[in-house]
Design a protein around this motif. Structure first.
Motif, PDB file in Angstrom:
ATOM      1  N   GLN A 140      55.868 -55.381  46.566  1.00 50.06           N
ATOM      2  CA  GLN A 140      54.829 -55.842  45.875  1.00 50.06           C
ATOM      3  C   GLN A 140      54.684 -55.567  44.332  1.00 50.06           C
ATOM      4  O   GLN A 140      54.006 -56.098  43.566  1.00 50.06           O
ATOM      5  N   ASN A 141      55.938 -54.706  43.905  1.00 50.32           N
ATOM      6  CA  ASN A 141      56.069 -54.611  42.545  1.00 50.32           C
ATOM      7  C   ASN A 141      57.135 -55.087  41.979  1.00 50.32           C
ATOM      8  O   ASN A 141      58.383 -54.907  42.413  1.00 50.32           O
ATOM      9  N   PRO A 142      57.027 -55.998  40.871  1.00 50.03           N
ATOM     10  CA  PRO A 142      58.153 -56.925  40.527  1.00 50.03           C
ATOM     11  C   PRO A 142      59.029 -55.967  39.564  1.00 50.03           C
ATOM     12  O   PRO A 142      60.276 -56.351  39.344  1.00 50.03           O
ATOM     13  N   ASN A 143      58.683 -54.848  39.270  1.00 52.51           N
ATOM     14  CA  ASN A 143      59.421 -53.789  38.221  1.00 52.51           C
ATOM     15  C   ASN A 143      60.088 -54.580  37.143  1.00 52.51           C
ATOM     16  O   ASN A 143      61.176 -54.607  37.149  1.00 52.51           O
ATOM     17  N   ASN A 144      59.367 -54.741  36.392  1.00 48.00           N
ATOM     18  CA  ASN A 144      59.824 -55.762  35.314  1.00 48.00           C
ATOM     19  C   ASN A 144      60.454 -54.938  34.361  1.00 48.00           C
ATOM     20  O   ASN A 144      60.180 -53.656  33.999  1.00 48.00           O
ATOM     21  N   ASP A 145      61.465 -55.511  33.675  1.00 40.37           N
ATOM     22  CA  ASP A 145      62.258 -54.768  32.567  1.00 40.37           C
ATOM     23  C   ASP A 145      61.439 -55.073  31.194  1.00 40.37           C
ATOM     24  O   ASP A 145      60.219 -55.657  31.012  1.00 40.37           O
ATOM     25  N   SER A 146      62.089 -54.391  30.268  1.00 37.99           N
ATOM     26  CA  SER A 146      61.314 -54.758  28.920  1.00 37.99           C
ATOM     27  C   SER A 146      60.905 -55.858  28.433  1.00 37.99           C
ATOM     28  O   SER A 146      60.368 -56.253  27.397  1.00 37.99           O
TER      29      SER A 146
END
Length: 320
Positions: A124-130
């Protein structure tokens, strides 16, 4: 007739006997985390993010898996073909070998190991980069992704059983046992046991986990019948059993498993969480999971029925 009966009984006993299968036996001989060229290995993932596994360690030259934790609480897991311990006598066991770093802290529940059922859970968490780009795939199975965030609510519905070990505690080191029996809002797998059900703690023998030492641990779950299960753990060093414990007749969360997971508390193993240095966590040299399966009751009935038919035919031939 007696010889035939003996032969049939021996054959039936051998067919109905419990069978132990090695599900995997991974020493990272192929130098990678994936389910690769080595037929005995499986795929491994960082439960709390890719930084939980040191990318500088799992090479063909090193042949070990470095669980990078140090000053951070981190975990990793492996995925194998789902196994059910539904019948009395069925048992699943993990045996894991590891070496401690130069620095070992004082910590209770420092090392956790557990079996879990992925239960169809999705990330459920896309764990986006910067740059805002997703590193994890939301809506895909959570247990087979290598770039998860340190927390993901998808883990909340993954149920299972775990044992934990203490390190260098001023008090007696125990084995603790816990069950994750229902959804808990921690967004973690083993890195938090909030909301878990305690199955008790104790130790038979004595152990202390110290620096620069190799150990072999085990954790097993065995079906004892009547929906009750035994949870057992041991730790050995140098071929000598140091301690063990079994919690008997427990009700558990799930009796089918496809995840084996490990977690290390912050400041338990290593002085840093930096990559590529020796003192950053435990080095695992082998992890093996075995499955002991007792045949279904219908198997015994089928065998007995077959024996009865053969005996009836043999008797008829004798009469004629």
């Amino acid at each position: 007739m007696k010889k035939l009966l003996l032969t049939l009984l021996c054959f039936g006993a051998s067919c109905a006997h419990a069978n132990t299968t090695i599900l995997f036996n991974d020493s990272w001989a192929d130098g990678g985390l994936t389910d690769g060229a080595d037929e005995a290995d499986i795929a491994w993932y960082g439960t709390t993010g890719s930084s939980a596994l040191d990318s500088n360690s799992y090479t063909a030259e090193n042949n070990f898996l470095s669980a990078r934790s140090g000053t951070s609480g981190r975990g990793f897991h492996g995925v194998f073909a789902r196994q059910s311990i539904a019948n009395t006598g069925d048992k699943i066991t993990v045996t894991y070998s590891f070496t401690t770093p130069d620095t070992v802290g004082t910590k209770s529940t420092a090392l956790k190991v557990g079996f879990f059922d992925s239960n169809g859970a999705l990330a459920q968490n896309p764990n986006n980069d910067s740059n805002g780009n997703a590193r994890a795939t939301v809506g895909a199975p959570i247990h087979t992704q290598s770039s998860l965030g340190s927390q993901d609510a998808g883990w909340d519905t993954v149920y299972g059983e775990a044992a934990d070990l203490d390190v260098a505690s001023s008090e007696e080191s125990n084995f603790g046992f816990k069950s994750k029996t229902s959804s808990v809002a921690t967004s973690r797998l083993l890195n938090s046991s909030t909301g878990w059900t305690s199955q008790g703690s104790n130790v038979d023998g004595a152990y202390t986990i110290v620096a620069n030492t190799s150990y072999v641990g085990t954790f097993s779950i065995e079906n004892k019948g009547s929906d009750l299960y035994d949870l057992s753990a041991t730790i050995s060093s140098g071929g000598t059993l140091l301690a063990g414990e079994t919690r008997e007749g427990k009700t558990i969360a799930a009796n089918a498993f496809d995840i084996i997971a490990f977690n290390h508390a912050s400041n338990a193993f290593g002085s840093t969480n930096s990559s590529g240095v020796a003192d950053n966590g435990l080095d695992y040299t082998n992890i093996q999971v075995t499955f002991t399966q007792v045949p279904e009751p219908s198997t015994y009935a089928l065998l007995l029925g077959g024996v009865a038919v053969v005996l009836a035919v043999a008797r008829r031939k004798q009469r004629t």
